[in-house]
Design an enzyme around this catalytic site. Structure first.
Site, PDB file in Angstrom:
ATOM      1  N   ARG A 153       0.770   5.792  -0.982  1.00 23.85           N
ATOM      2  CA  ARG A 153      -0.129   6.936  -1.127  1.00 23.85           C
ATOM      3  C   ARG A 153      -0.473   7.192  -2.588  1.00 23.85           C
ATOM      4  O   ARG A 153      -1.594   7.547  -2.930  1.00 23.85           O
ATOM      5  CB  ARG A 153       0.528   8.175  -0.495  1.00 23.85           C
ATOM      6  CG  ARG A 153      -0.393   9.390  -0.472  1.00 23.85           C
ATOM      7  CD  ARG A 153       0.237  10.576   0.236  1.00 23.85           C
ATOM      8  NE  ARG A 153       0.394  10.336   1.662  1.00 23.85           N
ATOM      9  CZ  ARG A 153       1.539  10.268   2.300  1.00 23.85           C
ATOM     10  NH1 ARG A 153       2.673  10.384   1.619  1.00 23.85           N
ATOM     11  NH2 ARG A 153       1.597  10.076   3.602  1.00 23.85           N
ATOM     12  N   GLY A 186      19.547   4.064   7.314  1.00 25.92           N
ATOM     13  CA  GLY A 186      19.807   3.732   5.920  1.00 25.92           C
ATOM     14  C   GLY A 186      18.883   2.646   5.422  1.00 25.92           C
ATOM     15  O   GLY A 186      18.329   1.869   6.196  1.00 25.92           O
ATOM     16  N   GLU A 201      12.308  -4.940  15.755  1.00 26.52           N
ATOM     17  CA  GLU A 201      13.768  -4.818  15.787  1.00 26.52           C
ATOM     18  C   GLU A 201      14.256  -3.573  15.072  1.00 26.52           C
ATOM     19  O   GLU A 201      15.201  -2.901  15.531  1.00 26.52           O
ATOM     20  CB  GLU A 201      14.407  -6.059  15.152  1.00 26.52           C
ATOM     21  CG  GLU A 201      15.920  -6.085  15.229  1.00 26.52           C
ATOM     22  CD  GLU A 201      16.411  -6.247  16.663  1.00 26.52           C
ATOM     23  OE1 GLU A 201      16.958  -5.251  17.202  1.00 26.52           O
ATOM     24  OE2 GLU A 201      16.272  -7.337  17.231  1.00 26.52           O
ATOM     25  N   LYS A 249      13.798   6.099  21.099  1.00 28.78           N
ATOM     26  CA  LYS A 249      14.454   4.790  21.075  1.00 28.78           C
ATOM     27  C   LYS A 249      14.890   4.378  22.479  1.00 28.78           C
ATOM     28  O   LYS A 249      14.756   3.212  22.857  1.00 28.78           O
ATOM     29  CB  LYS A 249      15.650   4.838  20.131  1.00 28.78           C
ATOM     30  CG  LYS A 249      15.264   5.049  18.669  1.00 28.78           C
ATOM     31  CD  LYS A 249      16.478   5.305  17.800  1.00 28.78           C
ATOM     32  CE  LYS A 249      16.084   5.528  16.349  1.00 28.78           C
ATOM     33  NZ  LYS A 249      17.245   5.884  15.504  1.00 28.78           N
ATOM     34  N   ALA A 305       0.848  -1.200   0.000  1.00 32.02           N
ATOM     35  CA  ALA A 305       0.000   0.000   0.000  1.00 32.02           C
ATOM     36  C   ALA A 305       0.876   1.239   0.000  1.00 32.02           C
ATOM     37  O   ALA A 305       1.815   1.364   0.797  1.00 32.02           O
ATOM     38  CB  ALA A 305      -0.914   0.003   1.220  1.00 32.02           C
ATOM     39  N   ILE A 359      21.484  -2.964  13.992  1.00 29.31           N
ATOM     40  CA  ILE A 359      21.994  -3.610  15.198  1.00 29.31           C
ATOM     41  C   ILE A 359      20.851  -4.386  15.852  1.00 29.31           C
ATOM     42  O   ILE A 359      19.813  -3.807  16.166  1.00 29.31           O
ATOM     43  CB  ILE A 359      22.543  -2.567  16.198  1.00 29.31           C
ATOM     44  CG1 ILE A 359      23.646  -1.730  15.552  1.00 29.31           C
ATOM     45  CG2 ILE A 359      23.063  -3.248  17.452  1.00 29.31           C
ATOM     46  CD1 ILE A 359      24.133  -0.591  16.421  1.00 29.31           C
TER      47      ILE A 359
END
Length: 436
Positions: free
Chosen positions: A46, A303, A130, A206, A44, A137
């Site tokens: 936009r 990234g 994760e 985080k 899906a 990591i």
């Protein structure tokens, strides 16, 4: 051969495109490792007509995300659109429709984690996340599985690659802050609006997730100190380096006398520490466990492919059943006693103070008197020699750098209120924490 795991993907941005490409181009490799085909059925977006770096097969794209999450021919939904809405509603719909969820959305979990986890428990499904912390990591797996024999004592981490890239460039090349931000945007490290990264919000979200897993404590960024890097100046790198330190955006959560101390701030870290040596867009997480001692994990924190790698690791865990086993163990924390947060004023550490002052008599006495009356002891003082002024010119301006001994945050804040009233101080003065 086990039945295929049928996947729906919401969002085909940078990370979503990486996930789709790997699933479509390396499906046989993943099947060989899981013993089960993993098939991307639908994605899906936009705008289905928008040009993309990776274009999936015809008919796979839809602009109806709600229909996707409700579809009976999917087993798992990957949510990669970010933000709170409509992500929250779509994740809830997916769980209610009997689907597992994989997400990289740390803001969503930080804000609505208890609600979403409760919905997953009720539906008997797993939420795997994760990729929400530290990119490639596998730190969620470490806390949720590998460290289960330990009580984590401390987390110290660089959790935002964009800020670390900016700080690295400013230190190594002396490039002004605004110029480095533009470079980070050109390289794709920073968004058009980089405030989530440079203000510390991303790292704080985080850290909230890591603290929940490690300590059972639910804390949002509004509950602890969050300070960004946008006020750091080139002279701060110079003087920190002369003292043997590097400046990093450090996220910390540690137990102190049965209470949890948390903060995300630019911090002076000794240059020989592996955290201080982490450069560019890399992340690092150091964990101290009561049995294992210190373990350190590092890698690219952002990234397309590092983050996609973590998304797909979660997908593999769902395919082989590990996520379904791990998620209930993670959720045991919701019934566990929580460590209360350390009051901000009670946090004890050393500090780096940098002032711009008029080089005239009694300035040092005025500053040290205020610090002394607030029980703040000085460890070292640096004041570069100023040029002699001939004739009737006013006193020159010089930097003054003070390193304190350990003191409480409350003491420093009270001293700061008095320091701001001194007429000999010019502009904003800088206060940075020092990590021992």
């Amino acid at each position: 051969m086990a039945a295929p795991l049928r996947v729906g993907l919401i969002g085909m941005g940078n990370v979503g495109a990486g996930v789709a490409r790997i699933l479509m181009e390396h499906g046989p490799r993943m099947e060989q490792r899981t013993g089960r085909p993993i098939q991307l059925i639908r994605a899906a977006v936009r705008d289905v007509h928008k040009p993309r770096d990776y274009t999936p097969p015809a008919g796979m794209l839809t602009d109806d995300a709600l229909s996707l999450v409700r579809s009976p021919d999917l087993d798992v939904v990957i949510e990669l659109i970010g933000g709170l809405r409509p992500a929250r509603e779509l994740v809830l719909e997916a769980l209610q429709a009997g689907k597992h969820v994989v997400t990289a959305n740390k803001a969503l979990l930080c804000e609505h984690g208890p609600e979403l986890f409760a919905a997953a428990r009720e539906a008997g499904k797993a939420i795997a996340f994760e990729a929400a912390v530290a990119g490639g990591i596998p730190i969620i797996h470490v806390l949720g599985a590998a460290m289960t024999a330990n009580q984590v004592i401390e987390i110290r981490a660089i959790l935002n690659g964009t800020s670390n890239f900016i700080l690295t460039e400013m230190f190594q090349k002396g490039t002004p802050y605004d110029d480095v931000v533009r470079e980070a945007q050109a390289l794709g490290y920073a968004e058009a609006d980089p405030s989530m990264d440079v203000k510390g919000t991303d790292a704080a979200q985080k850290l909230s997730l890591l603290a929940h897993l490690a300590f059972g404590t639910r804390a949002t960024p509004s509950d602890f100190i969050v300070q960004g890097i946008d006020g750091i100046e080139p002279m701060d790198f110079k003087y920190a380096s002369s003292l043997g330190y590097r400046i990093k955006l450090l996220a910390t959560a540690k137990l102190v006398d049965g209470r949890l101390e948390m903060h995300v701030q630019p911090t002076l870290i000794h240059r020989e520490n592996p955290i201080a040596q982490t450069e560019g867009p890399f992340n690092i997480v150091a964990l101290d466990g009561d049995n294992v001692g210190r373990t350190v994990y590092s890698g690219r924190g952002a990234g397309q492919l590092p983050t996609a790698s973590s998304v797909l690791a979660d997908l593999v865990d769902v395919a082989v059943g590990r996520a379904q086993l791990t998620f209930p163990r993670l959720e045991l924390w919701h019934d566990a006693p929580q460590f209360p947060l350390q009051p901000i004023d009670e946090i004890r550490r050393r500090y780096y103070l940098r002032f711009l002052v008029l080089d005239k008599p009694h300035v040092m006495a005025d500053i040290t008197d205020i610090l002394g009356r607030n029980q703040i002891s000085l460890a070292s003082v640096i004041q570069p020699e100023s040029p002699e002024v001939e004739g009737g010119g006013g006193p020159p301006t010089v930097p003054l750098i003070i390193m304190t001994h350990r003191c409480r945050e409350g003491q420093l804040r009270r001293a700061g209120e008095e320091l701001r009233k001194l007429s000999c101080l010019l502009g904003e003065w800088k206060c940075l924490a020092v990590s021992d």
